[in-house]
Design an enzyme around this catalytic site. Sequence first.
Site, mmCIF file in Angstrom:
data_model
loop_
_atom_site.group_PDB
_atom_site.id
_atom_site.type_symbol
_atom_site.label_atom_id
_atom_site.label_comp_id
_atom_site.label_asym_id
_atom_site.label_seq_id
_atom_site.Cartn_x
_atom_site.Cartn_y
_atom_site.Cartn_z
ATOM 1 N N GLY A 117 0.794 -1.226 0.000
ATOM 2 C CA GLY A 117 0.000 0.000 0.000
ATOM 3 C C GLY A 117 0.824 1.273 0.000
ATOM 4 O O GLY A 117 0.349 2.314 0.468
ATOM 5 N N ASN A 135 1.610 3.034 -2.603
ATOM 6 C CA ASN A 135 0.905 3.985 -3.480
ATOM 7 C C ASN A 135 -0.317 4.560 -2.773
ATOM 8 O O ASN A 135 -0.612 5.755 -2.917
ATOM 9 C CB ASN A 135 0.499 3.315 -4.797
ATOM 10 C CG ASN A 135 1.616 3.310 -5.815
ATOM 11 O OD1 ASN A 135 1.892 4.321 -6.441
ATOM 12 N ND2 ASN A 135 2.293 2.175 -5.947
ATOM 13 N N MET A 151 -3.547 -7.063 -7.027
ATOM 14 C CA MET A 151 -2.890 -8.106 -7.814
ATOM 15 C C MET A 151 -3.856 -9.156 -8.356
ATOM 16 O O MET A 151 -3.428 -10.223 -8.784
ATOM 17 C CB MET A 151 -1.777 -8.759 -6.984
ATOM 18 C CG MET A 151 -0.756 -7.769 -6.462
ATOM 19 S SD MET A 151 -0.082 -6.649 -7.723
ATOM 20 C CE MET A 151 1.177 -7.705 -8.410
ATOM 21 N N LEU A 157 -9.460 -7.933 -12.383
ATOM 22 C CA LEU A 157 -10.855 -7.553 -12.101
ATOM 23 C C LEU A 157 -11.771 -8.320 -13.040
ATOM 24 O O LEU A 157 -11.539 -8.355 -14.255
ATOM 25 C CB LEU A 157 -11.079 -6.064 -12.340
ATOM 26 C CG LEU A 157 -10.730 -5.069 -11.245
ATOM 27 C CD1 LEU A 157 -11.176 -3.667 -11.676
ATOM 28 C CD2 LEU A 157 -11.317 -5.422 -9.905
ATOM 29 N N ASN A 170 -5.594 2.162 -13.177
ATOM 30 C CA ASN A 170 -4.611 1.221 -12.630
ATOM 31 C C ASN A 170 -3.210 1.777 -12.845
ATOM 32 O O ASN A 170 -2.963 2.500 -13.807
ATOM 33 C CB ASN A 170 -4.725 -0.135 -13.341
ATOM 34 C CG ASN A 170 -3.760 -1.165 -12.774
ATOM 35 O OD1 ASN A 170 -3.557 -1.248 -11.556
ATOM 36 N ND2 ASN A 170 -3.134 -1.955 -13.641
ATOM 37 N N HIS A 213 0.650 0.383 -13.421
ATOM 38 C CA HIS A 213 1.347 -0.857 -13.766
ATOM 39 C C HIS A 213 2.844 -0.582 -13.865
ATOM 40 O O HIS A 213 3.255 0.401 -14.496
ATOM 41 C CB HIS A 213 0.817 -1.406 -15.101
ATOM 42 C CG HIS A 213 1.451 -2.702 -15.471
ATOM 43 N ND1 HIS A 213 1.131 -3.891 -14.851
ATOM 44 C CD2 HIS A 213 2.429 -2.996 -16.356
ATOM 45 C CE1 HIS A 213 1.874 -4.861 -15.349
ATOM 46 N NE2 HIS A 213 2.670 -4.346 -16.263
ATOM 47 N N SER A 230 3.256 2.979 -15.814
ATOM 48 C CA SER A 230 2.176 3.529 -16.651
ATOM 49 C C SER A 230 0.894 3.588 -15.831
ATOM 50 O O SER A 230 0.596 2.665 -15.074
ATOM 51 C CB SER A 230 1.883 2.600 -17.845
ATOM 52 O OG SER A 230 3.051 2.248 -18.544
ATOM 53 N N ASP A 288 -4.094 -5.330 -18.278
ATOM 54 C CA ASP A 288 -3.163 -4.216 -18.532
ATOM 55 C C ASP A 288 -3.279 -3.683 -19.959
ATOM 56 O O ASP A 288 -2.291 -3.194 -20.537
ATOM 57 C CB ASP A 288 -1.715 -4.644 -18.223
ATOM 58 C CG ASP A 288 -1.554 -5.113 -16.782
ATOM 59 O OD1 ASP A 288 -2.159 -4.496 -15.894
ATOM 60 O OD2 ASP A 288 -0.838 -6.106 -16.556
HETATM 61 C C1 GAR Z 1 3.283 -1.190 -7.610
HETATM 62 O O1 GAR Z 1 4.570 -1.176 -8.162
HETATM 63 C C2 GAR Z 1 2.248 -1.343 -8.693
HETATM 64 O O2 GAR Z 1 2.603 -0.748 -9.902
HETATM 65 C C3 GAR Z 1 2.192 -2.845 -8.845
HETATM 66 O O3 GAR Z 1 2.300 -3.339 -7.549
HETATM 67 C C4 GAR Z 1 3.083 -2.448 -6.760
HETATM 68 C C5 GAR Z 1 2.320 -2.168 -5.490
HETATM 69 O O4 GAR Z 1 3.093 -1.462 -4.569
HETATM 70 N N1 GAR Z 1 0.989 -3.261 -9.481
HETATM 71 C C6 GAR Z 1 0.919 -4.302 -10.280
HETATM 72 O O5 GAR Z 1 1.855 -5.019 -10.543
HETATM 73 C C7 GAR Z 1 -0.463 -4.567 -10.845
HETATM 74 N N2 GAR Z 1 -0.405 -5.571 -11.822
HETATM 75 P P1 GAR Z 1 2.427 -0.809 -3.278
HETATM 76 O O6 GAR Z 1 1.514 -1.878 -2.651
HETATM 77 O O7 GAR Z 1 3.585 -0.500 -2.388
HETATM 78 O O8 GAR Z 1 1.664 0.393 -3.723
#
Ligand code: GAR
Length: 207
Positions: free
Chosen positions: A12, A14, A85, A88, A102, A104, A131, A140
């Site tokens: 989490g 982000n 992850m 959807l 999203n 990615h 992206s 994606d």
């Molecule tokens: C992020 O790097 C995001 O881009 C990726 O998971 C990480 C989550 O980090 N998302 C994917 O790979 C989606 N397919 P966080 O939990 O620290 O935000």
Amino acid sequence: MTKSIIFISGNGSNLKNIINKINSGFINMEIVAVVSNNSMAKGLEIARTNNIDTIVIDTEKPYLAIIKDLVKKHEVSLLILAGYMKILPEYITDEFRGKILNIHPSLLPKHKGLNTHKKVLESNDSSHGASVHFVNSELDGGAVIIQGQVNVKRDDTEETLKEKVHKIEYEIYPIAIKWFIEKHIELKNDKCLFDGEVLECPIEHIL
Ligand code: GAR
């Protein structure tokens, strides 16, 4: 004010960054709930300490009704996937078409799916990045809004790439969210429009 739901599965960071951008006034948005498919997700703790409702869903069962109820109850206009992850289901992507973003960790359309840092190293790519895109039913595969790049150096590892890409994510995701809230961007016929004009290629964010 725009109301949103954020979907997470793990750390989490982000989510934390988006909360910080709300608190600093950069994004004028309320997060009404954080939804996770993983009850152990560290990001749920971040939500709780910020007094945001948390909901753990069982993705083995249909969950359209849960999300629809939340959206209706709080008048939510934006669903934000931030390290969610799970793919959807189509019933969600169809129901909320044009309202799901999203992030990615790759320069889409390169390296869709999982393990993007590993794939970049294996492909000897000289650049990598992140992206933000609208979500459709293709993994994606929705219209890309904004990207940020980093150079891949010879001594980079999955860990160093992850760190570099996170830094980009913390810049580009709040920008894309702000554009959505301020109605600069919208999805039409599966293309991203910016101020009414089709984006022929993603906006490149220079760090
Ligand atoms: C992020 O790097 C995001 O881009 C990726 O998971 C990480 C989550 O980090 N998302 C994917 O790979 C989606 N397919 P966080 O939990 O620290 O935000």
